[in-house]
Design a protein around this motif. Structure first.
Motif, short mmCIF file in Angstrom:
data_model
loop_
_atom_site.label_atom_id
_atom_site.label_comp_id
_atom_site.label_asym_id
_atom_site.label_seq_id
_atom_site.Cartn_x
_atom_site.Cartn_y
_atom_site.Cartn_z
N PRO A 61 -37.53 -7.58 -26.79
CA PRO A 61 -36.32 -8.10 -27.44
C PRO A 61 -36.35 -9.61 -27.62
CG PRO A 61 -35.81 -7.09 -25.30
CD PRO A 61 -37.24 -6.82 -25.57
N ASP A 62 -37.15 -10.31 -26.80
CA ASP A 62 -37.24 -11.78 -26.94
C ASP A 62 -37.69 -12.19 -28.33
OD1 ASP A 62 -36.61 -11.96 -24.26
OD2 ASP A 62 -38.68 -12.23 -23.61
N GLY A 63 -38.54 -11.39 -28.96
CA GLY A 63 -39.08 -11.74 -30.28
C GLY A 63 -37.96 -11.96 -31.28
N ILE A 64 -37.08 -10.98 -31.40
CA ILE A 64 -35.97 -11.08 -32.36
C ILE A 64 -34.96 -12.13 -31.89
CG2 ILE A 64 -33.97 -9.83 -33.29
CD1 ILE A 64 -35.80 -7.33 -33.36
N ASN A 65 -34.67 -12.16 -30.59
CA ASN A 65 -33.66 -13.10 -30.08
C ASN A 65 -34.08 -14.55 -30.29
OD1 ASN A 65 -32.02 -11.00 -29.31
ND2 ASN A 65 -32.78 -10.94 -27.21
N LEU A 66 -35.34 -14.86 -30.05
CA LEU A 66 -35.82 -16.24 -30.24
C LEU A 66 -35.87 -16.59 -31.73
CD1 LEU A 66 -38.64 -16.41 -27.54
CD2 LEU A 66 -36.56 -17.80 -27.58
N ALA A 67 -36.25 -15.62 -32.56
CA ALA A 67 -36.27 -15.87 -34.01
C ALA A 67 -34.87 -16.20 -34.49
CB ALA A 67 -36.84 -14.66 -34.75
N LYS A 68 -33.87 -15.48 -33.97
CA LYS A 68 -32.46 -15.75 -34.31
C LYS A 68 -32.04 -17.11 -33.79
CE LYS A 68 -30.05 -11.31 -34.34
NZ LYS A 68 -29.26 -10.46 -33.46
N ARG A 69 -32.38 -17.39 -32.54
CA ARG A 69 -31.97 -18.64 -31.90
C ARG A 69 -32.43 -19.85 -32.70
NH1 ARG A 69 -34.84 -20.85 -26.45
NH2 ARG A 69 -36.28 -21.63 -28.04
N ASP A 70 -33.69 -19.79 -33.18
CA ASP A 70 -34.32 -20.96 -33.78
C ASP A 70 -34.48 -20.85 -35.30
OD1 ASP A 70 -34.50 -21.90 -31.23
OD2 ASP A 70 -36.62 -21.39 -30.96
N ASP A 71 -33.98 -19.77 -35.89
CA ASP A 71 -34.22 -19.52 -37.31
C ASP A 71 -35.73 -19.56 -37.61
OD1 ASP A 71 -33.36 -18.84 -39.85
OD2 ASP A 71 -33.26 -20.92 -40.52
N THR A 94 -39.60 -17.80 -38.14
CA THR A 94 -40.12 -16.71 -38.98
C THR A 94 -41.07 -15.84 -38.18
OG1 THR A 94 -39.98 -18.13 -40.93
CG2 THR A 94 -41.42 -16.20 -41.10
N LEU A 95 -40.83 -14.54 -38.22
CA LEU A 95 -41.73 -13.58 -37.59
C LEU A 95 -42.88 -13.26 -38.55
CD1 LEU A 95 -42.38 -11.34 -35.40
CD2 LEU A 95 -41.00 -9.79 -36.82
N THR A 153 -42.27 -5.49 -39.40
CA THR A 153 -41.17 -6.17 -40.11
C THR A 153 -40.19 -5.15 -40.70
OG1 THR A 153 -42.32 -6.30 -42.25
CG2 THR A 153 -42.65 -8.12 -40.72
N GLN A 154 -40.65 -3.90 -40.84
CA GLN A 154 -39.79 -2.86 -41.41
C GLN A 154 -39.01 -2.08 -40.34
OE1 GLN A 154 -39.48 -2.64 -44.88
NE2 GLN A 154 -40.60 -4.53 -44.48
N ARG A 155 -39.21 -2.40 -39.07
CA ARG A 155 -38.44 -1.74 -38.02
C ARG A 155 -36.95 -1.96 -38.26
NH1 ARG A 155 -40.86 -2.92 -32.01
NH2 ARG A 155 -38.71 -3.66 -31.83
N ASP A 156 -36.13 -0.97 -37.91
CA ASP A 156 -34.68 -1.09 -38.15
C ASP A 156 -34.11 -2.32 -37.46
OD1 ASP A 156 -34.67 1.18 -39.67
OD2 ASP A 156 -33.91 2.50 -38.07
N ASP A 157 -34.54 -2.56 -36.20
CA ASP A 157 -33.95 -3.69 -35.47
C ASP A 157 -34.33 -5.02 -36.11
OD1 ASP A 157 -36.59 -3.41 -34.63
OD2 ASP A 157 -36.16 -3.75 -32.51
N VAL A 158 -35.55 -5.11 -36.65
CA VAL A 158 -35.96 -6.37 -37.31
C VAL A 158 -35.18 -6.54 -38.61
CG1 VAL A 158 -37.89 -7.57 -38.40
CG2 VAL A 158 -38.26 -6.34 -36.25
N GLN A 159 -35.10 -5.46 -39.38
CA GLN A 159 -34.38 -5.53 -40.65
C GLN A 159 -32.90 -5.87 -40.45
OE1 GLN A 159 -35.32 -5.14 -44.03
NE2 GLN A 159 -37.35 -5.55 -43.18
N GLN A 160 -32.29 -5.20 -39.45
CA GLN A 160 -30.85 -5.41 -39.22
C GLN A 160 -30.54 -6.79 -38.62
OE1 GLN A 160 -29.91 -1.89 -36.97
NE2 GLN A 160 -30.25 -0.59 -38.76
N SER A 161 -31.53 -7.39 -37.99
CA SER A 161 -31.30 -8.69 -37.35
C SER A 161 -31.17 -9.81 -38.38
CB SER A 161 -32.46 -9.03 -36.41
OG SER A 161 -33.62 -9.35 -37.16
N ILE A 206 -33.54 -11.65 -39.45
CA ILE A 206 -34.47 -12.77 -39.21
C ILE A 206 -35.45 -12.89 -40.38
CG2 ILE A 206 -34.28 -12.64 -36.70
CD1 ILE A 206 -37.10 -11.32 -36.69
N LYS A 207 -35.95 -14.12 -40.57
CA LYS A 207 -36.96 -14.35 -41.60
C LYS A 207 -38.25 -13.67 -41.14
CE LYS A 207 -36.52 -18.89 -41.46
NZ LYS A 207 -36.66 -20.32 -41.71
N ASN A 208 -38.95 -13.05 -42.04
CA ASN A 208 -40.20 -12.38 -41.62
C ASN A 208 -41.20 -12.32 -42.75
OD1 ASN A 208 -39.99 -9.45 -42.89
ND2 ASN A 208 -37.95 -10.00 -42.13
#
Ligand code: NI
Ligand code: MN
Length: 220
Positions: free
Chosen positions: A56-66, A68-69, A76-84, A86-88
């Motif tokens: 979960p740190d991957g998405i959370n840190l991407a959100k925190r700092d804007d 790019t994954l 990048t097509q995972r539901d949680d990545v898409q719904q978050s 985040i730039k990818n």
């Protein structure tokens, strides 16, 4: 470039851009840094989405700092990545992303993954070429990596066995890759991947191997 081994396969590169590879801090028994100690990130890279490489740190840190994954397309097509939101950048093996300051290429890895294929990473930044092998067995086509990307300044190679190369196989990888410096990763986090770093160094005679404990940094 400053390189910090956060623990397990999680590595932080600090240079023109700040890059976190295989984010796994929360729940990582080897992690010596907390999320709060991770500087503002530009990019988060992951080799595959087993939990010890993309928690979960991957998405959370991407959100925190804007940030790019960058990963294999399927992650990048995972539901949680898409719904978050985040730039990818979803690529595939053989692909290269670049902006003005960094180049990231996906290389093969012989392993498994939950979504898409596992990969290794070549990162070119600040005149350095870094290879993070991800989780992988030894494979002969590793010889094509320096041929294609040029001499490697640093190779981050798993040595823990059981899920990846062990000390002996990783030493053979060092012979094939001929890196300026090798830093072993993905060992001693849990009992099945205990490794003997002095044995690994012995197997790598004639090559520069540095043991970097979790939380320690070095310059490349
Ligand atoms: Ni794995
Ligand atoms: Mn792993």
């Amino acid at each position: 470039m400053k390189i910090t081994r956060i623990g397990h396969a999680c590595v932080l590169l600090e240079g023109t851009k700040n890059v976190l590879i295989d984010p796994f801090i929360t729940g990582n028994p080897a992690a010596k840094l907390s999320l709060e100690q991770i500087p503002k990130l530009d990019y988060i890279l992951t080799t595959h989405d087993h939990d010890d490489h993309f928690g979960p740190d991957g998405i959370n840190l991407a959100k925190r700092d804007d940030a790019t994954l960058i990963s294999i397309f399927d992650i990048t097509q995972r539901d949680d990545v898409q719904q978050s939101g985040i730039k990818n950048v979803g690529m595939n093996i053989g692909g290269t992303f670049n902006d003005d300051n960094i180049e990231v290429s996906l290389t093969p890895a012989v392993h498994s993954s939950k979504n898409g294929s596992p990969v290794g990473l070549i990162i070119k930044m600040d005149g350095r070429t870094i290879y993070h092998a991800g989780d992988t067995a030894l494979f002969g086509d590793m010889r094509l990596i320096p041929e294609l990307f040029g001499a490697l300044d640093v190779a981050l190679l798993p040595i823990g066995g059981h899920f990846t190369m062990d000390e002996k196989a990783a030493a053979r990888a060092v012979e094939i890759l001929q890196p300026q410096l090798t830093v072993p990763i993905h060992y001693n986090t849990w009992p099945p991947i205990e490794a003997d770093t002095s044995q690994f160094k012995q197997f790598c005679q004639g090559f520069n191997v540095q043991i970097v404990d979790p939380g320690e940094s070095f310059t490349a």
